[in-house]
Design a protein around this motif. Structure first.
Motif, mmCIF file in Angstrom:
data_model
loop_
_atom_site.group_PDB
_atom_site.id
_atom_site.type_symbol
_atom_site.label_atom_id
_atom_site.label_comp_id
_atom_site.label_asym_id
_atom_site.label_seq_id
_atom_site.Cartn_x
_atom_site.Cartn_y
_atom_site.Cartn_z
ATOM 1 N N ALA A 182 -6.938 7.351 -3.309
ATOM 2 C CA ALA A 182 -6.520 5.954 -3.213
ATOM 3 C C ALA A 182 -7.243 5.145 -4.277
ATOM 4 N N GLY A 183 -6.655 4.009 -4.665
ATOM 5 C CA GLY A 183 -7.265 3.117 -5.639
ATOM 6 C C GLY A 183 -6.943 1.677 -5.312
ATOM 7 N N GLY A 184 -7.576 0.755 -6.059
ATOM 8 C CA GLY A 184 -7.296 -0.661 -5.892
ATOM 9 C C GLY A 184 -8.278 -1.413 -5.025
ATOM 10 N N ALA A 185 -9.313 -0.737 -4.498
ATOM 11 C CA ALA A 185 -10.296 -1.392 -3.635
ATOM 12 C C ALA A 185 -11.679 -0.836 -3.963
ATOM 13 N N VAL A 186 -12.671 -1.271 -3.191
ATOM 14 C CA VAL A 186 -14.033 -0.776 -3.415
ATOM 15 C C VAL A 186 -14.506 0.130 -2.283
#
Length: 333
Positions: free
Chosen positions: A136-140
């Motif tokens: 997953a991507g787009g967050a921390v």
């Protein structure tokens, strides 16, 4: 004392001096209006704006971009407006009796932050027993669910090894605490039922045919790439076949080919006899014997009228056999 002079239209003047009392009412106290800025995540209810103190008898008006939107009555303590959406806010206090007003100290800017866009590697297909990295991507920070088959459910890229088809959901949180989610599906394909066939027993020197089943393609450890192969081992051997199905999933099976010894047939040395005479032929090397004369003993008596070759088939306890020949030459008188 105050004096008032009155002049009419004819420019006649009259003066009067009377005592007048002027009362100066105090303005409400000025208090601090919370922080200078705040935010909430899109889809949320907004934020809370706090006035750090208040006075009884004073009404406090909250303004959004200069327009009054909500009034709270002073309690003698802090006041709080809840569920406030984006905009710039100020406040003032008005004495409910005297109407005197005071602008509160400071202003507050409220921002609505967009939710993070959570990306994933998308749906995956694996064979039973395999694993795949999902990402997953787009967050921390990330949290995957369910945790079934995951190496670590709180990292961006866990390894997934489910035993059956499953849908995973990931919740991503950005640096501002706003969260969003996405999902993906891991489809688990069943392995083919590899079958290398039943174990076989052969006699040394003889071939064996191995036939595999259960898939669409086959690869033997001999290098053979067909379902059926022929082998001729000189000793007991195990053969392994990798069976692949239409989804490119693989499984293996093996078959053992046991090799029994072949007897060393010996029909004896060639012989010569006179015409109308007989001779004894004796074979060795096995447990049973079968001559070309149809006799089934190790030793037989023959009386050829012409030079003749006799064949004996020798079998051992494993029913393995071999043959040998002996020639009987008939001499002239």
């Amino acid at each position: 004392d105050y004096t008032v002079t009155v002049t009419n239209a004819g420019n006649c003047i009259s003066e009067s001096s009377e005592p007048v009392t002027i009362t100066v009412n105090p303005k409400p106290n000025a208090y601090n209006l919370g922080r200078t800025s705040s935010y909430y995540c899109a889809g949320g209810a907004g934020v809370s704006i706090t006035l750090d103190n208040s006075q009884v008898g004073v009404n406090y008006q909250l303004y959004k971009n200069g327009t009054g939107i909500s009034v709270l009555v002073g309690t003698g303590g802090p006041l709080q407006w809840d569920n406030i959406p984006f905009g710039t806010y100020t406040a003032d206090g008005e004495n409910a009796i005297t109407g005197c007003t005071t602008t509160m100290i400071g202003s507050m800017s409220v921002t609505e932050r967009a939710l993070p866009v959570i990306t994933t590697t998308g749906n995956q297909v694996i064979c039973q027993g395999q694993s795949v990295t999902i990402q997953a991507g787009g967050a921390v920070s990330y949290t995957w669910s369910p945790v079934t088959g995951l190496s670590n459910p709180i990292v961006a890229d866990p390894s997934a090894s489910p035993t059956s088809t499953i849908n995973y959901t990931v919740v991503g949180v950005d640096a501002f605490g706003c969260q969003n989610c996405n999902s993906l599906k891991v489809t688990v394909i069943a392995l083919p039922s590899a079958n290398a066939g039943e174990d076989l027993t052969i006699c040394n020197g003889n071939p064996a045919t191995l036939v595999a089943s259960g898939g669409t393609s086959y690869l033997w450890n001999t290098g053979g790439a067909t379902a059926s192969i022929s082998v001729s081992p000189s000793s007991t051997s195990t053969y392994i076949v990798t069976v692949t199905n239409s989804n490119n999933c693989k499984s293996v099976d093996n078959v053992q080919v046991s090799v029994n010894p072949t007897p060393t047939a010996n029909a004896g040395v060639d012989k010569s006899v006179c015409k109308n005479s007989s001779t004894i032929l004796t074979a060795t090397g096995g447990a049973s014997y079968s001559w070309s004369t149809t006799e089934t003993t190790a030793s037989i008596s023959v009386s050829p009228v012409i030079t003749t070759t006799y064949t004996v088939t020798v079998s051992n306890a494993f029913n393995c056999s071999s043959s040998d020949n002996v020639m009987v030459t008939v001499l002239s008188n």
